[in-house]
Design a protein around this motif. Structure first.
Motif, PDB file in Angstrom:
ATOM      1  N   LYS A   3       0.821  -1.204   0.000  1.00  0.00           N
ATOM      2  CA  LYS A   3       0.000   0.000   0.000  1.00  0.00           C
ATOM      3  C   LYS A   3       0.861   1.263   0.000  1.00  0.00           C
ATOM      4  O   LYS A   3       0.616   2.193  -0.770  1.00  0.00           O
ATOM      5  CB  LYS A   3      -0.951   0.014   1.197  1.00  0.00           C
ATOM      6  CG  LYS A   3      -1.949  -1.136   1.228  1.00  0.00           C
ATOM      7  CD  LYS A   3      -2.982  -0.965   2.329  1.00  0.00           C
ATOM      8  CE  LYS A   3      -2.374  -0.956   3.711  1.00  0.00           C
ATOM      9  NZ  LYS A   3      -1.744  -2.268   4.068  1.00  0.00           N
ATOM     10  N   SER A   4       1.866   1.294   0.866  1.00  0.00           N
ATOM     11  CA  SER A   4       2.739   2.471   0.940  1.00  0.00           C
ATOM     12  C   SER A   4       3.542   2.641  -0.341  1.00  0.00           C
ATOM     13  O   SER A   4       3.753   3.761  -0.821  1.00  0.00           O
ATOM     14  CB  SER A   4       3.688   2.362   2.139  1.00  0.00           C
ATOM     15  OG  SER A   4       2.962   2.379   3.357  1.00  0.00           O
ATOM     16  N   LEU A  13       2.531   9.381  -5.856  1.00  0.00           N
ATOM     17  CA  LEU A  13       3.027  10.713  -5.488  1.00  0.00           C
ATOM     18  C   LEU A  13       4.292  11.100  -6.247  1.00  0.00           C
ATOM     19  O   LEU A  13       4.830  12.181  -6.041  1.00  0.00           O
ATOM     20  CB  LEU A  13       3.305  10.756  -3.980  1.00  0.00           C
ATOM     21  CG  LEU A  13       2.067  10.637  -3.077  1.00  0.00           C
ATOM     22  CD1 LEU A  13       2.477  10.280  -1.655  1.00  0.00           C
ATOM     23  CD2 LEU A  13       1.278  11.936  -3.089  1.00  0.00           C
ATOM     24  N   GLY A  14       4.775  10.213  -7.096  1.00  0.00           N
ATOM     25  CA  GLY A  14       5.975  10.501  -7.869  1.00  0.00           C
ATOM     26  C   GLY A  14       7.258  10.336  -7.097  1.00  0.00           C
ATOM     27  O   GLY A  14       8.324  10.761  -7.557  1.00  0.00           O
ATOM     28  N   LEU A  15       7.197   9.699  -5.928  1.00  0.00           N
ATOM     29  CA  LEU A  15       8.389   9.501  -5.111  1.00  0.00           C
ATOM     30  C   LEU A  15       9.161   8.256  -5.533  1.00  0.00           C
ATOM     31  O   LEU A  15      10.353   8.130  -5.238  1.00  0.00           O
ATOM     32  CB  LEU A  15       8.000   9.396  -3.633  1.00  0.00           C
ATOM     33  CG  LEU A  15       7.255  10.609  -3.065  1.00  0.00           C
ATOM     34  CD1 LEU A  15       6.822  10.340  -1.629  1.00  0.00           C
ATOM     35  CD2 LEU A  15       8.129  11.858  -3.139  1.00  0.00           C
ATOM     36  N   ASP A  73      -2.649   8.333   4.436  1.00  0.00           N
ATOM     37  CA  ASP A  73      -2.099   7.083   4.962  1.00  0.00           C
ATOM     38  C   ASP A  73      -2.708   6.802   6.330  1.00  0.00           C
ATOM     39  O   ASP A  73      -2.306   7.394   7.334  1.00  0.00           O
ATOM     40  CB  ASP A  73      -0.582   7.195   5.052  1.00  0.00           C
ATOM     41  CG  ASP A  73       0.080   5.910   5.529  1.00  0.00           C
ATOM     42  OD1 ASP A  73      -0.617   4.872   5.597  1.00  0.00           O
ATOM     43  OD2 ASP A  73       1.281   5.935   5.838  1.00  0.00           O
ATOM     44  N   GLU A  74      -3.686   5.911   6.371  1.00  0.00           N
ATOM     45  CA  GLU A  74      -4.354   5.533   7.623  1.00  0.00           C
ATOM     46  C   GLU A  74      -4.650   6.760   8.496  1.00  0.00           C
ATOM     47  O   GLU A  74      -4.137   6.889   9.611  1.00  0.00           O
ATOM     48  CB  GLU A  74      -3.508   4.527   8.397  1.00  0.00           C
ATOM     49  CG  GLU A  74      -3.272   3.221   7.636  1.00  0.00           C
ATOM     50  CD  GLU A  74      -2.532   2.187   8.475  1.00  0.00           C
ATOM     51  OE1 GLU A  74      -2.911   2.013   9.642  1.00  0.00           O
ATOM     52  OE2 GLU A  74      -1.587   1.582   7.961  1.00  0.00           O
ATOM     53  N   PRO A  75      -5.471   7.672   8.004  1.00  0.00           N
ATOM     54  CA  PRO A  75      -5.670   8.966   8.682  1.00  0.00           C
ATOM     55  C   PRO A  75      -6.267   8.877  10.079  1.00  0.00           C
ATOM     56  O   PRO A  75      -6.106   9.807  10.868  1.00  0.00           O
ATOM     57  CB  PRO A  75      -6.623   9.704   7.733  1.00  0.00           C
ATOM     58  CG  PRO A  75      -7.321   8.631   6.977  1.00  0.00           C
ATOM     59  CD  PRO A  75      -6.296   7.549   6.792  1.00  0.00           C
ATOM     60  N   TYR A  94     -13.444  16.942  -4.080  1.00  0.00           N
ATOM     61  CA  TYR A  94     -12.122  16.370  -3.841  1.00  0.00           C
ATOM     62  C   TYR A  94     -12.148  14.868  -4.099  1.00  0.00           C
ATOM     63  O   TYR A  94     -13.153  14.198  -3.853  1.00  0.00           O
ATOM     64  CB  TYR A  94     -11.669  16.617  -2.399  1.00  0.00           C
ATOM     65  CG  TYR A  94     -11.248  18.032  -2.102  1.00  0.00           C
ATOM     66  CD1 TYR A  94      -9.906  18.410  -2.165  1.00  0.00           C
ATOM     67  CD2 TYR A  94     -12.186  18.996  -1.742  1.00  0.00           C
ATOM     68  CE1 TYR A  94      -9.517  19.716  -1.888  1.00  0.00           C
ATOM     69  CE2 TYR A  94     -11.809  20.305  -1.465  1.00  0.00           C
ATOM     70  CZ  TYR A  94     -10.474  20.658  -1.535  1.00  0.00           C
ATOM     71  OH  TYR A  94     -10.090  21.949  -1.262  1.00  0.00           O
ATOM     72  N   CYS A  95     -11.034  14.356  -4.586  1.00  0.00           N
ATOM     73  CA  CYS A  95     -10.832  12.916  -4.705  1.00  0.00           C
ATOM     74  C   CYS A  95      -9.971  12.489  -3.520  1.00  0.00           C
ATOM     75  O   CYS A  95      -8.859  12.997  -3.349  1.00  0.00           O
ATOM     76  CB  CYS A  95     -10.125  12.596  -6.022  1.00  0.00           C
ATOM     77  SG  CYS A  95      -9.560  10.884  -6.159  1.00  0.00           S
ATOM     78  N   VAL A  96     -10.491  11.593  -2.697  1.00  0.00           N
ATOM     79  CA  VAL A  96      -9.775  11.147  -1.501  1.00  0.00           C
ATOM     80  C   VAL A  96      -9.430   9.669  -1.643  1.00  0.00           C
ATOM     81  O   VAL A  96     -10.304   8.839  -1.920  1.00  0.00           O
ATOM     82  CB  VAL A  96     -10.613  11.373  -0.235  1.00  0.00           C
ATOM     83  CG1 VAL A  96      -9.866  10.837   0.990  1.00  0.00           C
ATOM     84  CG2 VAL A  96     -10.925  12.854  -0.055  1.00  0.00           C
ATOM     85  N   ILE A  97      -8.158   9.348  -1.455  1.00  0.00           N
ATOM     86  CA  ILE A  97      -7.685   7.966  -1.496  1.00  0.00           C
ATOM     87  C   ILE A  97      -6.985   7.695  -0.175  1.00  0.00           C
ATOM     88  O   ILE A  97      -5.977   8.326   0.138  1.00  0.00           O
ATOM     89  CB  ILE A  97      -6.715   7.736  -2.668  1.00  0.00           C
ATOM     90  CG1 ILE A  97      -7.378   8.120  -4.003  1.00  0.00           C
ATOM     91  CG2 ILE A  97      -6.250   6.285  -2.710  1.00  0.00           C
ATOM     92  CD1 ILE A  97      -6.430   8.110  -5.186  1.00  0.00           C
ATOM     93  N   GLN A  98      -7.535   6.789   0.610  1.00  0.00           N
ATOM     94  CA  GLN A  98      -6.945   6.477   1.912  1.00  0.00           C
ATOM     95  C   GLN A  98      -6.572   5.005   1.998  1.00  0.00           C
ATOM     96  O   GLN A  98      -7.203   4.148   1.381  1.00  0.00           O
ATOM     97  CB  GLN A  98      -7.920   6.803   3.047  1.00  0.00           C
ATOM     98  CG  GLN A  98      -9.094   5.844   3.156  1.00  0.00           C
ATOM     99  CD  GLN A  98      -9.662   5.702   4.565  1.00  0.00           C
ATOM    100  OE1 GLN A  98      -9.117   6.240   5.527  1.00  0.00           O
ATOM    101  NE2 GLN A  98     -10.767   4.988   4.706  1.00  0.00           N
ATOM    102  N   SER A  99      -5.531   4.723   2.777  1.00  0.00           N
ATOM    103  CA  SER A  99      -5.246   3.340   3.155  1.00  0.00           C
ATOM    104  C   SER A  99      -5.810   3.138   4.551  1.00  0.00           C
ATOM    105  O   SER A  99      -5.814   4.056   5.378  1.00  0.00           O
ATOM    106  CB  SER A  99      -3.745   3.058   3.143  1.00  0.00           C
ATOM    107  OG  SER A  99      -3.074   3.820   4.127  1.00  0.00           O
ATOM    108  N   THR A 100      -6.319   1.947   4.829  1.00  0.00           N
ATOM    109  CA  THR A 100      -6.889   1.657   6.132  1.00  0.00           C
ATOM    110  C   THR A 100      -6.850   0.163   6.394  1.00  0.00           C
ATOM    111  O   THR A 100      -6.824  -0.646   5.465  1.00  0.00           O
ATOM    112  CB  THR A 100      -8.343   2.169   6.222  1.00  0.00           C
ATOM    113  OG1 THR A 100      -8.879   1.843   7.518  1.00  0.00           O
ATOM    114  CG2 THR A 100      -9.228   1.531   5.161  1.00  0.00           C
TER     115      THR A 100
END
Length: 258
Positions: free
Chosen positions: A41-42, A49-51, A163-165, A189-195
């Protein structure tokens, strides 16, 4: 369309972490990414994010590959909100949020009236304007998470990657943060979260992406994805998925050991 991932692959040396990932997330949509620890996921988020540079496929924003965008260009489209943030210096809340506007100014330019106004509006939107002169280290975990969301809003990016907000928050703050994020999707807004919380993902999400073994195990609406077999495969536990409130809520209850 906002974020689209096409056949994305990534490897750390000989270790293939992501294997042909495909999905999309639209403006006004809340997407939750589920999967056990170490599933990638990370790594997926870092590619978005282009990292990190994918070893195959790619990520696109509004049809444009992020690999062709500079860091400043990416910052105008996508913002990252970490799980927690512990700065070395006890900056004022206002200054922490103002840091989100750095991509809008030149390398040697200071934020101007426009950026100050953006910060004020972001703090008001999230109901934390009264905290503007408080030290970031002197507020609660829930308030810190709202500050980080405010910083992303001040950045004026319409895609928020989280990231797991709510992982480190108490019950009340988890609900408040999720309610705040849902309101943002209503504003486009487009929200993408990991959980790791399938119950929360079901209740709040428009779409769910389940990752397992470096691949997409499931992608679709919460009703299409959350099931006993999915949770069992992802987390290796035997659960019963209970439907409540005309299936507006599904709760994963562990079965008793025999």
């Amino acid at each position: 369309m906002s974020m689209k991932i096409e056949n994305l692959c990534f490897s750390y040396g000989d270790h293939e972490v992501l294997k042909g990932i495909n999905f999309s997330a639209e403006y006004g949509e809340f997407l939750s990414v589920l999967g056990p620890n170490g599933v990638g996921k990370s790594t997926l988020f870092r590619c978005m994010l282009g990292l990190l540079s994918p070893t195959g496929g790619g990520a696109f924003i509004d049809g444009k590959p992020i690999s062709s965008m500079s860091a400043a260009q990416l910052a105008r489209h996508i913002a990252y909100i970490p799980q927690s943030h512990n700065p070395i210096f006890n900056f004022k809340i206002f200054d922490v949020v103002l840091m989100g506007t750095t991509a809008q100014t030149g390398k040697f330019s200071a934020p101007g009236k426009k950026q100050v106004h953006q910060v004020e509006e972001a703090l008001k939107k999230l109901g934390i304007f009264h905290l503007r002169d408080r030290g970031y280290a002197n507020i609660s975990g829930g308030e810190r998470q709202l500050v980080l969301i405010a910083r992303a809003i001040a950045q004026q990016a319409k895609i928020l990657v989280m990231d797991e907000p709510s992982a480190n928050l108490d019950f009340g703050n988890r609900i408040r943060v999720m309610q705040t994020v849902r309101k943002l999707t209503k504003e486009g807004y487009c929200v993408i979260q990991s959980t790791h919380d399938p119950d929360q993902a079901y209740f709040n999400s428009d779409k769910i992406l389940a990752l397992y073994g470096g691949k997409v195990l499931a992608w679709g609406t919460p009703q299409e994805t959350i099931s006993e077999s999915l949770i069992s495969t992802l987390y290796g536990v035997d659960v019963e998925v209970c439907s409540m409130r005309d299936d507006a809520v599904r709760v994963c209850v562990p079965r008793k050991a025999k």
